[in-house]
Design a protein around this motif. Structure first.
Motif, short mmCIF file in Angstrom:
data_model
loop_
_atom_site.label_atom_id
_atom_site.label_comp_id
_atom_site.label_asym_id
_atom_site.label_seq_id
_atom_site.Cartn_x
_atom_site.Cartn_y
_atom_site.Cartn_z
N SER A 32 0.75 -1.30 -0.02
CA SER A 32 0.24 -0.03 -0.18
C SER A 32 1.03 1.37 0.01
CB SER A 32 -1.01 -0.16 1.27
OG SER A 32 -0.21 0.10 2.48
N GLU A 33 2.02 1.19 0.44
CA GLU A 33 3.04 2.36 0.47
C GLU A 33 4.21 1.99 -0.22
OE1 GLU A 33 3.48 4.32 4.25
OE2 GLU A 33 1.56 3.99 4.60
N GLY A 34 3.96 2.15 -1.37
CA GLY A 34 5.33 1.72 -2.39
C GLY A 34 4.90 1.57 -3.93
N PHE A 35 5.73 1.77 -4.66
CA PHE A 35 5.85 1.65 -6.13
C PHE A 35 6.41 0.33 -6.71
CE2 PHE A 35 6.85 3.06 -10.14
CZ PHE A 35 5.50 3.35 -10.66
N ILE A 36 5.92 -0.18 -7.64
CA ILE A 36 6.46 -1.31 -8.13
C ILE A 36 7.30 -0.69 -9.40
CG2 ILE A 36 4.34 -2.03 -9.51
CD1 ILE A 36 5.37 -4.70 -9.56
N ASP A 37 8.61 -1.27 -9.35
CA ASP A 37 9.50 -0.71 -10.49
C ASP A 37 9.05 -1.16 -12.06
OD1 ASP A 37 10.91 0.62 -9.01
OD2 ASP A 37 12.19 -0.95 -8.50
N ASP A 38 8.83 -2.39 -12.03
CA ASP A 38 8.34 -2.88 -13.36
C ASP A 38 7.12 -3.95 -13.35
OD1 ASP A 38 9.73 -5.23 -12.53
OD2 ASP A 38 11.42 -4.95 -13.54
N PHE A 39 6.08 -3.60 -13.90
CA PHE A 39 5.08 -4.57 -13.96
C PHE A 39 5.40 -6.03 -14.47
CE2 PHE A 39 0.91 -2.68 -12.44
CZ PHE A 39 1.64 -1.42 -12.00
N PRO A 40 4.49 -7.01 -14.11
CA PRO A 40 4.87 -8.20 -14.69
C PRO A 40 4.30 -8.32 -16.13
CG PRO A 40 3.23 -8.39 -12.56
CD PRO A 40 3.45 -7.09 -13.14
N ARG A 41 4.80 -9.20 -17.04
CA ARG A 41 4.64 -9.35 -18.29
C ARG A 41 3.45 -10.47 -18.49
NH1 ARG A 41 8.00 -6.31 -20.96
NH2 ARG A 41 7.87 -7.37 -22.95
N CYS A 42 2.91 -10.43 -19.43
CA CYS A 42 1.60 -11.20 -19.65
C CYS A 42 2.17 -12.71 -20.09
CB CYS A 42 0.81 -10.86 -21.05
SG CYS A 42 -0.32 -11.85 -21.61
N SER A 43 1.55 -13.72 -19.37
CA SER A 43 2.09 -15.04 -19.64
C SER A 43 1.60 -15.68 -21.12
CB SER A 43 1.52 -16.02 -18.51
OG SER A 43 -0.01 -15.99 -18.42
N GLN A 44 0.72 -14.89 -21.67
CA GLN A 44 0.15 -15.34 -22.85
C GLN A 44 1.09 -14.75 -24.09
OE1 GLN A 44 -2.62 -17.40 -23.06
NE2 GLN A 44 -2.35 -17.39 -20.77
N CYS A 45 1.36 -13.58 -24.13
CA CYS A 45 1.79 -12.64 -25.56
C CYS A 45 3.27 -11.93 -25.06
CB CYS A 45 1.13 -12.14 -26.06
SG CYS A 45 0.50 -10.56 -25.16
N ASP A 46 3.70 -12.09 -23.72
CA ASP A 46 4.87 -11.49 -23.30
C ASP A 46 5.01 -9.92 -23.24
OD1 ASP A 46 7.29 -11.98 -21.86
OD2 ASP A 46 8.52 -11.54 -23.66
N SER A 47 3.59 -9.36 -23.17
CA SER A 47 3.73 -7.89 -23.47
C SER A 47 3.69 -7.44 -21.78
CB SER A 47 2.34 -7.54 -24.09
OG SER A 47 2.30 -6.16 -24.12
#
Length: 55
Positions: free
Chosen positions: A26-41
């Motif tokens: 709740s108090e933070g930021f994610i540096d990079d979002f996960p990639r899609c398991s279907q198409c890698d986007s």
């Protein structure tokens, strides 16, 4: 003691529309979002799931 609270968010792939629910601190930021398991986007936020819904 500080409680490590995590907030649920729904993420979606803009290319193939695959959705997932992940938990972020709740108090933070994610540096990079996960990639899609279907198409890698890179996934994007679709909805914050911090409120209840009534049907």
């Amino acid at each position: 003691m500080a409680q490590d609270r995590k907030e649920p968010i729904q993420i979606v792939c803009p290319r193939c529309r695959h959705t997932e629910i992940i938990y972020l601190p709740s108090e933070g930021f994610i540096d990079d979002f996960p990639r899609c398991s279907q198409c890698d986007s890179t996934m994007v936020i679709e909805e914050l799931l911090d409120e209840g819904k009534s049907y």
